[in-house]
Write a protein that holds these residues in place. Structure first.
Motif, PDB file in Angstrom:
ATOM      1  N   ILE A  33       0.604  -1.240   0.090  1.00 13.93           N
ATOM      2  CA  ILE A  33      -0.083  -0.013  -0.025  1.00 13.93           C
ATOM      3  C   ILE A  33       0.626   1.283   0.005  1.00 13.93           C
ATOM      4  O   ILE A  33       0.555   2.297  -0.631  1.00 13.93           O
ATOM      5  N   THR A  34       2.130   1.237   0.575  1.00 10.46           N
ATOM      6  CA  THR A  34       2.786   2.333   0.604  1.00 10.46           C
ATOM      7  C   THR A  34       3.609   2.533  -0.722  1.00 10.46           C
ATOM      8  O   THR A  34       3.382   3.941  -1.308  1.00 10.46           O
ATOM      9  N   GLU A  53       9.201  -4.614  -7.321  1.00  7.28           N
ATOM     10  CA  GLU A  53       8.523  -5.453  -6.281  1.00  7.28           C
ATOM     11  C   GLU A  53       9.394  -6.630  -6.380  1.00  7.28           C
ATOM     12  O   GLU A  53       9.405  -7.319  -7.246  1.00  7.28           O
ATOM     13  N   ALA A  54       9.690  -6.899  -5.103  1.00  6.79           N
ATOM     14  CA  ALA A  54      10.490  -8.166  -4.854  1.00  6.79           C
ATOM     15  C   ALA A  54       9.860  -9.461  -5.260  1.00  6.79           C
ATOM     16  O   ALA A  54      10.421 -10.302  -5.893  1.00  6.79           O
ATOM     17  N   THR A  61       2.675  -7.546   3.510  1.00  2.37           N
ATOM     18  CA  THR A  61       1.673  -7.478   4.486  1.00  2.37           C
ATOM     19  C   THR A  61       0.446  -6.699   4.186  1.00  2.37           C
ATOM     20  O   THR A  61      -0.581  -7.198   4.866  1.00  2.37           O
ATOM     21  N   THR A  62       0.413  -6.011   3.296  1.00  3.38           N
ATOM     22  CA  THR A  62      -1.147  -5.377   2.817  1.00  3.38           C
ATOM     23  C   THR A  62      -2.216  -6.438   2.698  1.00  3.38           C
ATOM     24  O   THR A  62      -3.398  -6.341   3.229  1.00  3.38           O
ATOM     25  N   THR A  66      -6.249  -7.217   7.996  1.00  8.19           N
ATOM     26  CA  THR A  66      -7.713  -7.430   8.128  1.00  8.19           C
ATOM     27  C   THR A  66      -8.492  -6.292   7.335  1.00  8.19           C
ATOM     28  O   THR A  66      -9.636  -6.288   7.487  1.00  8.19           O
ATOM     29  N   GLY A  67      -7.749  -5.328   6.659  1.00 14.10           N
ATOM     30  CA  GLY A  67      -8.334  -4.401   5.605  1.00 14.10           C
ATOM     31  C   GLY A  67      -9.302  -3.374   6.252  1.00 14.10           C
ATOM     32  O   GLY A  67     -10.192  -3.146   5.882  1.00 14.10           O
ATOM     33  N   LYS A  68      -8.977  -2.974   7.520  1.00 12.06           N
ATOM     34  CA  LYS A  68      -9.988  -2.062   8.091  1.00 12.06           C
ATOM     35  C   LYS A  68      -9.286  -0.569   8.005  1.00 12.06           C
ATOM     36  O   LYS A  68      -8.114  -0.415   8.084  1.00 12.06           O
ATOM     37  N   VAL A 199      15.266  -5.601  -4.820  1.00 17.13           N
ATOM     38  CA  VAL A 199      16.587  -4.786  -4.741  1.00 17.13           C
ATOM     39  C   VAL A 199      17.381  -5.442  -3.377  1.00 17.13           C
ATOM     40  O   VAL A 199      16.966  -5.624  -2.406  1.00 17.13           O
ATOM     41  N   ASP A 325       3.839  -7.230  11.462  1.00 18.65           N
ATOM     42  CA  ASP A 325       3.961  -5.515  10.857  1.00 18.65           C
ATOM     43  C   ASP A 325       4.965  -5.020  11.815  1.00 18.65           C
ATOM     44  O   ASP A 325       5.542  -5.461  13.101  1.00 18.65           O
ATOM     45  N   THR A 353       0.658  -1.578  12.856  1.00 20.26           N
ATOM     46  CA  THR A 353      -0.706  -2.561  12.546  1.00 20.26           C
ATOM     47  C   THR A 353      -1.505  -1.616  12.034  1.00 20.26           C
ATOM     48  O   THR A 353      -2.984  -1.988  11.960  1.00 20.26           O
ATOM     49  N   GLY A 355      -1.722   0.247   8.789  1.00 18.73           N
ATOM     50  CA  GLY A 355      -0.893   0.724   7.491  1.00 18.73           C
ATOM     51  C   GLY A 355      -2.118   1.025   6.364  1.00 18.73           C
ATOM     52  O   GLY A 355      -1.577   1.801   5.459  1.00 18.73           O
ATOM     53  N   MET A 356      -3.424   0.695   6.570  1.00 16.30           N
ATOM     54  CA  MET A 356      -4.387   1.134   5.493  1.00 16.30           C
ATOM     55  C   MET A 356      -4.452   2.787   5.473  1.00 16.30           C
ATOM     56  O   MET A 356      -4.275   3.232   4.501  1.00 16.30           O
TER      57      MET A 356
HETATM   58  C1  LIG Z   1      -2.364  -9.196  11.346  1.00 19.20           C
HETATM   59  C2  LIG Z   1      -2.211  -7.626  10.833  1.00 19.20           C
HETATM   60  C3  LIG Z   1      -3.541  -7.057  10.518  1.00 19.20           C
HETATM   61  C4  LIG Z   1      -3.508  -5.847  10.117  1.00 19.20           C
HETATM   62  N1  LIG Z   1      -4.695  -5.429   9.724  1.00 19.20           N
HETATM   63  C5  LIG Z   1      -4.990  -3.861   9.296  1.00 19.20           C
HETATM   64  C6  LIG Z   1      -5.885  -3.404   9.265  1.00 19.20           C
HETATM   65  O1  LIG Z   1      -7.044  -3.764   9.480  1.00 19.20           O
HETATM   66  N2  LIG Z   1      -6.117  -2.020   9.046  1.00 19.20           N
HETATM   67  C7  LIG Z   1      -4.730  -1.306   8.962  1.00 19.20           C
HETATM   68  O2  LIG Z   1      -4.744   0.029   8.506  1.00 19.20           O
HETATM   69  N3  LIG Z   1      -3.699  -1.930   8.926  1.00 19.20           N
HETATM   70  C8  LIG Z   1      -3.488  -3.062   9.217  1.00 19.20           C
HETATM   71  N4  LIG Z   1      -2.321  -3.662   9.342  1.00 19.20           N
HETATM   72  C9  LIG Z   1      -1.232  -3.163   9.224  1.00 19.20           C
HETATM   73  C10 LIG Z   1      -0.966  -3.175   7.659  1.00 19.20           C
HETATM   74  O3  LIG Z   1      -1.283  -4.271   7.121  1.00 19.20           O
HETATM   75  C11 LIG Z   1       0.758  -2.752   7.465  1.00 19.20           C
HETATM   76  O4  LIG Z   1       1.169  -1.769   8.063  1.00 19.20           O
HETATM   77  C12 LIG Z   1       0.822  -2.325   5.816  1.00 19.20           C
HETATM   78  O5  LIG Z   1       0.092  -3.169   5.156  1.00 19.20           O
HETATM   79  C13 LIG Z   1       2.255  -2.037   5.477  1.00 19.20           C
HETATM   80  O6  LIG Z   1       2.119  -1.607   4.014  1.00 19.20           O
HETATM   81  P1  LIG Z   1       3.706  -1.718   3.133  1.00 19.20           P
HETATM   82  O7  LIG Z   1       3.172  -1.333   1.989  1.00 19.20           O
HETATM   83  O8  LIG Z   1       4.431  -0.522   4.040  1.00 19.20           O
HETATM   84  O9  LIG Z   1       4.147  -3.108   3.453  1.00 19.20           O
HETATM   85  P2  LIG Z   1       3.841  -4.457   2.525  1.00 19.20           P
HETATM   86  O10 LIG Z   1       2.307  -4.433   2.231  1.00 19.20           O
HETATM   87  O11 LIG Z   1       4.623  -5.582   3.270  1.00 19.20           O
HETATM   88  O12 LIG Z   1       4.647  -4.097   1.169  1.00 19.20           O
HETATM   89  C14 LIG Z   1       5.951  -4.211   0.824  1.00 19.20           C
HETATM   90  C15 LIG Z   1       6.221  -4.833  -0.328  1.00 19.20           C
HETATM   91  O13 LIG Z   1       7.736  -4.515  -0.560  1.00 19.20           O
HETATM   92  C16 LIG Z   1       8.444  -5.807  -1.034  1.00 19.20           C
HETATM   93  N5  LIG Z   1       9.618  -5.837  -0.866  1.00 19.20           N
HETATM   94  C17 LIG Z   1      10.272  -6.118   0.407  1.00 19.20           C
HETATM   95  N6  LIG Z   1      11.700  -6.116   0.200  1.00 19.20           N
HETATM   96  C18 LIG Z   1      12.066  -5.710  -1.092  1.00 19.20           C
HETATM   97  C19 LIG Z   1      13.130  -5.297  -1.701  1.00 19.20           C
HETATM   98  N7  LIG Z   1      14.312  -5.599  -1.120  1.00 19.20           N
HETATM   99  N8  LIG Z   1      13.067  -4.815  -2.884  1.00 19.20           N
HETATM  100  C20 LIG Z   1      11.705  -4.926  -3.643  1.00 19.20           C
HETATM  101  N9  LIG Z   1      10.790  -5.120  -2.939  1.00 19.20           N
HETATM  102  C21 LIG Z   1      10.733  -5.514  -1.571  1.00 19.20           C
HETATM  103  C22 LIG Z   1       7.396  -6.868  -0.409  1.00 19.20           C
HETATM  104  O14 LIG Z   1       7.403  -8.070  -1.290  1.00 19.20           O
HETATM  105  C23 LIG Z   1       6.046  -6.120  -0.430  1.00 19.20           C
HETATM  106  O15 LIG Z   1       5.104  -6.581  -1.608  1.00 19.20           O
HETATM  107  C24 LIG Z   1      -2.218  -5.147   9.888  1.00 19.20           C
HETATM  108  C25 LIG Z   1      -1.095  -5.661  10.154  1.00 19.20           C
HETATM  109  C26 LIG Z   1      -1.246  -7.117  10.517  1.00 19.20           C
HETATM  110  C27 LIG Z   1       0.229  -7.895  10.941  1.00 19.20           C
END
Ligand SMILES: Cc1cc2nc3c(=O)[nH]c(=O)nc-3n(C[C@H](O)[C@H](O)[C@H](O)COP(=O)(O)OP(=O)(O)OC[C@H]3O[C@@H](n4cnc5c(N)ncnc54)[C@H](O)[C@@H]3O)c2cc1C
Length: 496
Positions: A33-34, A53-54, A61-62, A66-68, A199, A325, A353, A355-356
């Motif tokens: 999502i970031t 994307e790796a 994680t996204t 739980t997608g809230k 990367v 997370d 936790t 991140g949405m």
């Molecule tokens: C159990 C649980 C439930 C949750 N439920 C909620 C919720 O209901 N609502 C909410 O707001 N938040 C929730 N969260 C938190 C939320 O899911 C995360 O904070 C958020 O998804 C993080 O997003 P991101 O894009 O930073 O990471 P990610 O979604 O993990 O994306 C990072 C991406 O980077 C890629 N990557 C990693 N290393 C490399 C590399 N070296 N080179 C290239 N790509 C790479 C990965 O493959 C991945 O696809 C929850 C977390 C947990 C653990």
């Protein structure tokens, strides 16, 4: 590895793999999502953008959350207040509201079908000791001008001692949302997107940074590290500012869906929501959360979560999965320039936790910073913000103790009883190895040391992976990395 309920909606879409060197204005590392929210802001702008994307898209994680989409996040506002002040709490609250508004706008503007549903959010507890904290949280909500309720007709349980309920919050399907974002991003001429392109290194050169993936170089003026947990320690020292939390989740088909989602205030967290797609209703239930150094008997944790979900619904869950997370010691995300010395490297992580909302707003903050524009959240989320006493205390109990515990557990208790005869850790030629025997009796031997920061790995017999109890890297039984931060595998011949 077990897949989340959302990952069934991935579909058959494939993207190119980086196979050539290139130059770009902005390189985004990570397609969760970031990363995708950041790329979204650059659509049809004068900057050239490359996103790597790796893995395959929709594996991070996204896609296992739980997608809230909510601004009621357990008792977060008092947690922040206890470390900082009301001004910081207010800005955090406004960022969550902005995150929700922005996600809704993106969904509407682009007709993204992601099962967005308006719902009530509750924080609740069954523990008498938590009652005072609820009073405190309500005081802060009053100051913020948030309208809340003290009960909910949707959760009837005599054991519940306190409830805070707010309206105008949402749930959605995070994979369908990311799919929608990706669709519009890849139609933009100035953005190139690659998957299976991990990367492994970033090097600073004169006016550029050079990132390496699939043995190709990407030269970039600015880099956004959007990979949840970075694969490097310097710059930024993120492992010293964070720790990881892990939870177990199930989704069970039920007859009826309710417009409510909830979370407990006290640890270990219990969280739930409902989800309806075209055909079915599901009850999504999360429990057994812990720091990743704790609760290393993965099968027991899964079994407990499944049993609890079955007790509640009367049915066997259709999906079960885990997710982790990045947590910070001051309850505030790290979004912005990664260090004073590397003003062109940006990071967004540590969403605790949530991140949405935070990942969505991070995309806008990073876009503003990259263009040298002001953003009102720049200061509160600044990853280089200084330490204070409470933060330091939390750093000792969370980050330091966690890692020490993870190291010593595996040092002393190499082979816990639950490995049975399926896996073992031993020494071969003086090197610490992990061995797994598959159903046919074939032996799979890998190094037992995580290439990231040299932690010892534990065996996860449900997912059949070797997992790092310090920073969350995961490897399959043949040593291939399936989840970072490690970008290297643990195959024996390659670790000599
Ligand atoms: C159990 C649980 C439930 C949750 N439920 C909620 C919720 O209901 N609502 C909410 O707001 N938040 C929730 N969260 C938190 C939320 O899911 C995360 O904070 C958020 O998804 C993080 O997003 P991101 O894009 O930073 O990471 P990610 O979604 O993990 O994306 C990072 C991406 O980077 C890629 N990557 C990693 N290393 C490399 C590399 N070296 N080179 C290239 N790509 C790479 C990965 O493959 C991945 O696809 C929850 C977390 C947990 C653990």
């Amino acid at each position: 590895m077990e897949k989340s309920i959302w990952q069934k909606d991935r579909g058959q879409i494939n993207f190119d793999i980086l196979s050539d060197k290139m130059s770009t204005d902005v390189l985004i590392i990570g397609g969760g999502i970031t990363g995708l929210s950041t790329a979204y802001n650059f659509i049809n702008k004068k900057y050239n953008v490359v996103l790597l994307e790796a893995d395959k898209f929709f594996t991070g994680t996204t896609c296992k959350s739980t997608g809230k989409l909510t601004y009621l996040q357990d008792l977060k506002y008092q947690d922040i207040y206890n470390v900082y002040d009301f001004e910081t709490v207010k800005l955090y609250y406004e960022a969550q509201k902005d995150g929700i508004r922005l996600a809704k706008k993106i969904i509407k503007d682009n007709n993204i079908d992601c099962d967005l549903t308006k719902t009530e959010s509750v924080t609740f507890t069954k523990d008498n000791k938590e009652i005072k904290k609820f009073d405190k949280e309500k005081e802060i909500l009053d100051l913020l001008g948030v309208k809340y309720y003290n009960s909910s007709s949707n959760i009837k349980d005599d054991g519940i001692k306190q409830v805070i309920l707010v309206k105008n919050t949402y749930v959605f399907n995070p994979v369908k949302y990311l799919k929608g974002l990706l669709k519009v991003i890849k139609n933009s001429d100035n953005i190139k997107v690659y998957e299976n392109s991990r990367v492994t290194k970033i090097k600073k050169e004169d006016k550029y940074y050079v990132a390496y993936a699939n043995q190709c170089e990407v030269k970039a003026k600015k880099i956004v590290v959007a990979c949840s947990y970075p694969f490097f320690t310097i710059p930024g020292f993120i492992p010293f500012k964070t720790y990881i939390e892990k939870s177990y989740i199930t989704a069970t088909k039920v007859d009826e869906s309710k417009d409510i989602c909830g979370i407990t205030s006290n640890y270990p967290t219990v969280s739930f929501r409902y989800h309806s797609d075209k055909n079915d209703n599901y009850f999504i239930y999360l429990n057994n959360s812990s720091k990743i150094c704790d609760k290393l008997n993965y099968k027991k944790n899964y079994d407990e979560c499944v049993k609890k979900a079955k007790d509640i619904t009367g049915k066997i869950p259709n999906y079960k999965w885990t997710n982790m997370d990045v947590m910070t010691n001051d309850f505030m995300p790290l979004i912005g320039r990664i260090s004073e010395d590397d003003k062109n490297v940006f990071i967004a992580t540590g969403y605790n936790t949530w991140g949405m909302t935070n990942g969505t707003i991070a995309g806008k903050i990073l876009y503003d910073l990259i263009r040298n524009s002001k953003n009102k959240y720049e200061k509160v989320f600044d990853p280089t913000r200084s330490m204070n006493i409470i933060k330091f205390k939390n750093f000792l109990t969370n980050t330091v103790l966690s890692n020490t515990k993870a190291y010593t557990f595996n040092l002393i208790k190499k082979n816990p009883s639950w490995y049975k005869n399926r896996a073992c850790v031993t020494k071969v030629d003086g090197k610490r190895v992990g061995i797994y025997f598959d159903k046919k009796g074939n032996k799979h031997m890998v190094s037992n040391i995580c290439p990231h920061l040299k932690c010892f790995l534990t065996f996860n017999e449900v997912d059949k992976t070797w997992d790092c109890p310090c920073h969350g890297s995961r490897f399959d039984v043949d040593g291939n990395v399936v989840k970072g931060p490690s970008c290297y595998n643990i195959k024996i011949d390659e670790t000599k």
